[in-house]
Design a protein around this motif. Structure first.
Motif, PDB file in Angstrom:
ATOM      1  N   ALA A   1       0.598  -1.415   0.166  1.00 42.03           N
ATOM      2  CA  ALA A   1      -0.011   0.200  -0.021  1.00 42.03           C
ATOM      3  C   ALA A   1       0.926   1.040  -0.180  1.00 42.03           C
ATOM      4  CB  ALA A   1      -0.806   0.069   1.007  1.00 42.03           C
ATOM      5  N   LEU A   2       0.745   2.320  -1.279  1.00 39.77           N
ATOM      6  CA  LEU A   2       1.604   3.555  -0.627  1.00 39.77           C
ATOM      7  C   LEU A   2       0.533   4.613  -0.806  1.00 39.77           C
ATOM      8  CD1 LEU A   2       3.037   2.639  -4.546  1.00 39.77           C
ATOM      9  CD2 LEU A   2       4.283   2.001  -2.162  1.00 39.77           C
ATOM     10  N   LYS A   3       0.912   6.061  -0.532  1.00 43.96           N
ATOM     11  CA  LYS A   3       0.703   6.985  -0.356  1.00 43.96           C
ATOM     12  C   LYS A   3       1.470   8.356  -1.005  1.00 43.96           C
ATOM     13  CE  LYS A   3       3.072   7.554   4.730  1.00 43.96           C
ATOM     14  NZ  LYS A   3       2.591   7.914   5.834  1.00 43.96           N
ATOM     15  N   LEU A   4       0.630   9.671  -1.392  1.00 45.50           N
ATOM     16  CA  LEU A   4       1.582  10.496  -0.866  1.00 45.50           C
ATOM     17  C   LEU A   4       2.015  11.469   0.323  1.00 45.50           C
ATOM     18  CD1 LEU A   4      -0.466  11.248  -4.240  1.00 45.50           C
ATOM     19  CD2 LEU A   4       1.713  10.229  -4.487  1.00 45.50           C
ATOM     20  N   THR A   5       2.863  11.594   0.168  1.00 47.58           N
ATOM     21  CA  THR A   5       2.840  12.446   1.497  1.00 47.58           C
ATOM     22  C   THR A   5       3.574  13.746   0.957  1.00 47.58           C
ATOM     23  OG1 THR A   5       4.202  10.246   2.716  1.00 47.58           O
ATOM     24  CG2 THR A   5       5.069  12.238   3.281  1.00 47.58           C
ATOM     25  N   GLU A   6       3.063  14.737   1.992  1.00 48.04           N
ATOM     26  CA  GLU A   6       3.544  15.952   1.267  1.00 48.04           C
ATOM     27  C   GLU A   6       4.075  16.898   2.188  1.00 48.04           C
ATOM     28  OE1 GLU A   6       1.497  20.553   3.166  1.00 48.04           O
ATOM     29  OE2 GLU A   6       0.138  19.093   1.877  1.00 48.04           O
ATOM     30  N   VAL A   7       4.832  17.368   1.038  1.00 47.61           N
ATOM     31  CA  VAL A   7       6.570  17.396   1.621  1.00 47.61           C
ATOM     32  C   VAL A   7       6.645  18.867   2.435  1.00 47.61           C
ATOM     33  CG1 VAL A   7       9.022  17.980   1.396  1.00 47.61           C
ATOM     34  CG2 VAL A   7       7.968  15.793  -0.205  1.00 47.61           C
ATOM     35  N   VAL A   8       6.018  19.293   0.901  1.00 46.94           N
ATOM     36  CA  VAL A   8       5.547  21.385   1.522  1.00 46.94           C
ATOM     37  C   VAL A   8       4.949  21.742   0.035  1.00 46.94           C
ATOM     38  CG1 VAL A   8       8.407  21.847   2.070  1.00 46.94           C
ATOM     39  CG2 VAL A   8       7.726  21.890  -0.200  1.00 46.94           C
TER      40      VAL A   8
ATOM     41  N   ASN B   1      -6.497  14.149 -15.465  1.00 45.84           N
ATOM     42  CA  ASN B   1      -7.405  13.113 -14.356  1.00 45.84           C
ATOM     43  C   ASN B   1      -6.334  13.370 -13.137  1.00 45.84           C
ATOM     44  OD1 ASN B   1      -5.672  11.423 -14.848  1.00 45.84           O
ATOM     45  ND2 ASN B   1      -7.303  10.472 -16.795  1.00 45.84           N
ATOM     46  N   ASN B   2      -5.287  13.509 -13.073  1.00 49.44           N
ATOM     47  CA  ASN B   2      -4.546  12.625 -11.970  1.00 49.44           C
ATOM     48  C   ASN B   2      -4.456  11.834 -11.545  1.00 49.44           C
ATOM     49  OD1 ASN B   2      -4.111  16.166 -11.232  1.00 49.44           O
ATOM     50  ND2 ASN B   2      -6.340  16.176 -10.665  1.00 49.44           N
ATOM     51  N   ARG B   3      -4.361  10.697 -12.488  1.00 47.76           N
ATOM     52  CA  ARG B   3      -4.485   9.288 -12.268  1.00 47.76           C
ATOM     53  C   ARG B   3      -2.680   9.101 -12.192  1.00 47.76           C
ATOM     54  NH1 ARG B   3      -8.492   6.931 -16.269  1.00 47.76           N
ATOM     55  NH2 ARG B   3     -10.652   7.920 -14.795  1.00 47.76           N
ATOM     56  N   ILE B   4      -2.309   7.820 -12.384  1.00 45.36           N
ATOM     57  CA  ILE B   4      -1.172   8.153 -11.868  1.00 45.36           C
ATOM     58  C   ILE B   4      -0.967   6.197 -12.545  1.00 45.36           C
ATOM     59  CG2 ILE B   4       1.580   7.003 -10.115  1.00 45.36           C
ATOM     60  CD1 ILE B   4       0.864   9.793  -8.746  1.00 45.36           C
ATOM     61  N   TYR B   5      -0.444   5.998 -13.631  1.00 46.82           N
ATOM     62  CA  TYR B   5      -0.090   5.322 -13.780  1.00 46.82           C
ATOM     63  C   TYR B   5       1.236   4.015 -13.943  1.00 46.82           C
ATOM     64  CZ  TYR B   5      -4.447   6.726 -16.600  1.00 46.82           C
ATOM     65  OH  TYR B   5      -6.078   6.707 -16.595  1.00 46.82           O
TER      66      TYR B   5
ATOM     67  N   GLY C   1      -4.469   7.210  -3.882  1.00 47.78           N
ATOM     68  CA  GLY C   1      -5.043   8.354  -3.620  1.00 47.78           C
ATOM     69  C   GLY C   1      -4.649   9.637  -4.321  1.00 47.78           C
ATOM     70  N   SER C   2      -4.499   8.944  -6.073  1.00 50.13           N
ATOM     71  CA  SER C   2      -3.727  10.416  -6.586  1.00 50.13           C
ATOM     72  C   SER C   2      -5.433  11.044  -7.251  1.00 50.13           C
ATOM     73  CB  SER C   2      -2.618   9.978  -7.733  1.00 50.13           C
ATOM     74  OG  SER C   2      -3.627   9.320  -8.789  1.00 50.13           O
ATOM     75  N   GLU C   3      -6.182  10.751  -7.256  1.00 50.28           N
ATOM     76  CA  GLU C   3      -7.415  11.678  -7.540  1.00 50.28           C
ATOM     77  C   GLU C   3      -8.171  12.208  -6.327  1.00 50.28           C
ATOM     78  OE1 GLU C   3      -9.630   9.330 -11.256  1.00 50.28           O
ATOM     79  OE2 GLU C   3      -8.311   7.938 -10.201  1.00 50.28           O
ATOM     80  N   ASP C   4      -7.684  11.939  -5.846  1.00 52.15           N
ATOM     81  CA  ASP C   4      -8.277  12.405  -4.370  1.00 52.15           C
ATOM     82  C   ASP C   4      -7.305  13.144  -3.725  1.00 52.15           C
ATOM     83  OD1 ASP C   4     -11.082  11.404  -4.603  1.00 52.15           O
ATOM     84  OD2 ASP C   4     -10.080   9.520  -3.402  1.00 52.15           O
ATOM     85  N   THR C   5      -6.309  13.526  -4.102  1.00 51.03           N
ATOM     86  CA  THR C   5      -5.076  14.393  -3.165  1.00 51.03           C
ATOM     87  C   THR C   5      -4.604  15.000  -4.223  1.00 51.03           C
ATOM     88  OG1 THR C   5      -4.732  12.833  -2.307  1.00 51.03           O
ATOM     89  CG2 THR C   5      -3.205  14.547  -1.936  1.00 51.03           C
TER      90      THR C   5
END
Length: 483
Positions: A113-120, A416-420, A440-444
């Motif tokens: 499971a992965l996530k997008l961690t906000e850096v700044v 569409n903010n999708r990541i493939y 969760g890229s489309e929501d983030t």
């Protein structure tokens, strides 16, 4: 006809569109070595490197010397990277594909499971992020208006590393793609302080320039450019390209768009197939000997050309281990495409504007749909299915934090903010997938402008603009992490 991005903005509440977001991030979808990082760069021959890396030797070795095991000249096994050769294993060294610790082992386990961690946050229309070739602790974010910002210790420094706002073309309308577009550090930046930028000028041209780090303060650039390599004139407000990257051969590669569209007319000047112009091309230059073209460039036209037949190669990258070139080329009306070019095998025609992806686009343009020897995409995204609208090329993951992801190419779509993802091995597409739900890229994300890679092979996502709860708009930088 309204372009893909502007129709996107019609239902996404982004105040940033007022600043010209439709913009560049892929430049108007529809107009609407050994082991990268190991020592040595491109080249061939037997090498005898000395070092301590273990992995799969997939890239040609460089330099003189001898491998331990069948590795450095392109085989499997235990390869090393050291003083003169290069192998494809986890390396810490100074290779022409990038410095730092790069992991070229086969993937281990499954992708977690992965996530997008906000850096700044708080960035002003960010377009790109990278690190120094030998230092993953400091990130450099390119902002469209003309500034480069440093992120250090997880914090955005208050002052700019470089501020050339006064000479950079500013956005004049919603969807204006012009500005500061690209940044690349010299492979030996740690010792020589050299870096390169590509930007639109207020004289309606784009220019490639060299700058230097300040001799007094590593957090500042000397504001006086060292030299100007070339300018490209006659560009419209879209399809300007701008990507810069040093290849495994130590040459600087430059992406230039086809010059833009006039309304519904695509490539009205037929630049894609014209090898006398830099537009619609990937260029390759020797920054130490310019304007003498490096051996291997296309002959019979502009001497800087490496590849042609591209619409807008907004983001491309080199696999730090194999040296293969991955190109995200933004489509026009129907198809977004990923092209993959084996290391050192340039001079390719990718078909635009006779072809859009694998479809014949302008059959009336000479020589028609029987375009000889053009290269088809490895992967296509269709506008009709909603999978694509404005592609954002990415990177092959070569970090150590997500072992199951190693060797996987990540890319996305601005509209569409999708990541493939896809895996390319031994000249064939092994697998492809959609990682949007996992990340969760489309929501983030609000506007996936770019990916970035640091010296350790970890990957980042640049979000061009986000509307905050108080109504203000700021861009953000995320890192791809395991949960």
């Amino acid at each position: 006809m309204m372009d893909q991005k502007r129709s996107f903005f019609s239902f996404v509440p982004l105040a940033a569109a007022l600043f010209g977001l439709g913009f560049i991030l892929n430049a108007c979808g529809s107009d609407t070595d050994g082991g990268g990082g190991g020592s040595g760069g491109g080249g061939s021959g037997a090498g005898t490197p000395t070092g301590t890396t273990t992995g799969t030797g997939v890239a040609p070795g460089t330099g003189a010397g001898t491998p331990t095991g069948p590795g450095t000249g392109g085989g499997d096994g235990t390869s090393t990277s050291g003083t003169s050769g290069s192998g494809a294993g986890p390396t810490t060294g100074t290779g022409a594909g990038g410095h730092g610790s790069i992991d070229c082992d086969d993937p281990a386990g499954t992708v977690p499971a992965l996530k997008l961690t906000e850096v700044v946050s708080g960035l002003n229309r960010p377009l790109y992020v990278t690190s120094e070739p030998a230092d993953a602790s400091r990130l450099y974010v390119v902002e469209q208006g003309g500034t480069i910002r440093i992120v250090s210790g997880g914090a955005l420094q208050s002052g700019a590393f470089l501020d050339i706002t006064s000479i950079v073309q500013q956005s004049e309308y919603a969807g204006d793609e012009r500005g500061l577009l690209g940044l690349a550090f010299h492979p030996d930046y740690a010792s020589n302080g050299r870096f390169f930028i590509f930007h639109n000028t207020r004289a309606r041209s784009t220019v490639l320039k060299e700058y230097r780090r300040s001799s007094d303060n590593p957090d500042l650039a000397d504001p006086t450019p060292v030299r100007e390599f070339f300018t490209v004139t006659g560009l419209r407000g879209n399809h300007n390209g701008g990507m810069l990257a040093f290849g495994p051969d130590g040459m600087l590669y430059v992406g230039v768009g086809d010059g833009g569209s006039d309304g519904d007319a695509q490539d009205p000047d037929s630049n894609g197939q014209n090898i006398e112009t830099k537009k619609g091309k990937i260029l390759r230059i020797d920054v130490d000997n310019y304007p003498t073209p490096p051996a291997g460039n296309l002959t019979g036209g502009d001497p800087d050309i490496w590849d042609y037949g591209l619409r807008n190669p907004w983001r491309f990258s080199f696999d730090q281990c194999s040296g293969d070139l991955y190109i995200g080329d933004v489509g026009a009306k129907d198809i977004e495409e990923i092209n993959i070019e084996p290391r050192g095998q340039g001079n390719r025609n990718y078909g635009w504007s006779i072809f859009e992806g694998s479809n014949c686009f302008q059959p009336t343009q000479e020589p028609g749909c029987d375009l000889p020897n053009h290269t088809l995409p490895v992967k296509e995204l269709s506008h009709g299915t909603g999978d694509g609208g404005s592609i954002t090329g990415g990177y092959v993951y070569r970090g150590s934090n997500i072992p199951g992801l190693r060797g996987t190419y990540l890319y996305g779509d601005f509209s569409n903010n999708r990541i493939y993802s896809l895996v390319w091995k031994n000249g064939a597409l092994v697998s492809s997938g959609n990682m949007s739900a996992n990340l969760g890229s489309e929501d983030t994300l609000q506007a996936l402008a770019s990916f970035g890679e640091d010296a350790a092979g970890e990957l980042y996502v640049v979000d061009y603009a986000v509307r905050n709860a108080n109504g203000t708009v700021s861009g953000r930088l995320y890192r791809i992490d395991p949960e």
